[in-house]
Design an enzyme around this catalytic site. Sequence first.
Site, PDB file in Angstrom:
ATOM      1  N   GLU A   1     -61.033  51.138  30.631  1.00 20.49           N
ATOM      2  CA  GLU A   1     -61.981  51.723  31.572  1.00 20.49           C
ATOM      3  C   GLU A   1     -63.385  51.313  31.122  1.00 20.49           C
ATOM      4  O   GLU A   1     -63.670  51.292  29.920  1.00 20.49           O
ATOM      5  CB  GLU A   1     -61.885  53.257  31.568  1.00 20.49           C
ATOM      6  CG  GLU A   1     -60.558  53.795  32.062  1.00 20.49           C
ATOM      7  CD  GLU A   1     -60.472  53.906  33.578  1.00 20.49           C
ATOM      8  OE1 GLU A   1     -61.524  53.897  34.234  1.00 20.49           O
ATOM      9  OE2 GLU A   1     -59.338  54.011  34.093  1.00 20.49           O
TER      10      GLU A   1
ATOM     11  N   CYS B   1     -61.782  50.885  36.442  1.00 19.93           N
ATOM     12  CA  CYS B   1     -60.627  50.389  35.693  1.00 19.93           C
ATOM     13  C   CYS B   1     -60.357  48.928  36.025  1.00 19.93           C
ATOM     14  O   CYS B   1     -59.466  48.311  35.451  1.00 19.93           O
ATOM     15  CB  CYS B   1     -59.388  51.230  35.980  1.00 19.93           C
ATOM     16  SG  CYS B   1     -58.863  51.188  37.710  1.00 19.93           S
TER      17      CYS B   1
END
Length: 437
Positions: free
Chosen positions: A430, A384
């Site tokens: 992500e 992330c």
Amino acid sequence: MCITCRFVTYVYLCHVAVLHPSTRQHPSTRHLHQVDFSVFFGWQALREESQCTASDTSSPWLADVVTPLWRLSYEEQLKPVINGYRNKSTFSVNRGPDGNPKTVGYYLGTWRDGNIVCVRSNNLKNIPEKHSQVAQYYEVFLRQSPLEPCLVFHEGGYWRELIVRTNSQGHTMAIITFHPQKLSQEELHVQKETVKEFFIRGPGAACDLTSLYFQESTMTRCSHQQSPYQLLFGEPYIFEELLSLKIRISPDAFFQINTAGAEMLYRTVGELTGVNSDTILLDICCGTGVIGLSLAQHTSQVLGIELVEQAVEDARWTAAFNGITNSEFHTGRAEKILPGLLKSKEDGQSVVAVVNPARAGLHYKVIQAIRNCGAIRTLVFVSCKLHGESTRNIIELCCPPDSAKKHLGEPFVLQQAVPVDLFPHTPHCELVLLFTR
């Protein structure tokens, strides 16, 4: 992500598209729910050029590989949830624009400049109305309470942040953090009963909480082991349905904050792993174990490692409830557990590893263990925050063997990069990276 990382990823994808045609898959047959790379990189010109030069037969082909969803609007790419998608929100307590220190919301400004102000979340598109409602009533409670909020630890005060968790069925868990200072157990009991009464029979009953937790904490962040979450009323867990699994979620457990987006993310990870019935799936930093458990039926065994004990208990419960018998979950630091776990996997059986670390990235000993385990031929890295420690991790996975760093195993090669937008209305996403060797 820094512009250098963006450029490197873009160049890499173009390289794959041109030199490795076998990797090309048409978006209509590839269920990866990828974000449009031109939006991800902020290079709208690339998309426009791909569309405008359709007369050049290579351009649509390149666009299909580099920006595989370029024919779809951004809204279509992000189905099904764009607004109010967060299933967990953390609200701070501090001075609002009017100077009231009992304001619940999010910070604007910086501590360095001394201009921090706490602003209510009502107009934030990514926060569900239910979360803002609970925050609003917590603020009402604070302003009725004779106890002051804890803005700075050494200056005293008691009431601290609020965490709200919800599931797709509308169940709501609230967690209140409280600095006990020097209150006696009897005085603490009075405060717990007061906030409990407020949310059961007082104005806060409008929130219809499924559960209310209370945590006494003298630190910025406390785990359940350091200071147990105390259930004041309601159910101890909330549950979620994801990828045909019923998942148990404890107050301290990690679960992706966008449930619909998490399903897209985990399907992407599953497709990239390429696991089969002869594969051992190693799920590192597994949280509640959803990635491994969703793939358990396709593997010979799932081995999960997670630091948070409550999350491991949730994973074991989820496995048992869903009838999954080929999984093991281990509690502790991955750098301590992984080397011993991998020693027994050098018998020729294929091991696929999935790592989903926190923003701090993987400990260097985890990288060493992965590099030096010859059985791991495929690695899926979910990040992330690609810059910082994750960049260091990737370099160490791919660099030549280095005895000084104890990187003795064959290096990995980056094969594919797939961004999945779990955070609409923000610059974050992500990124799922596929490595092989």
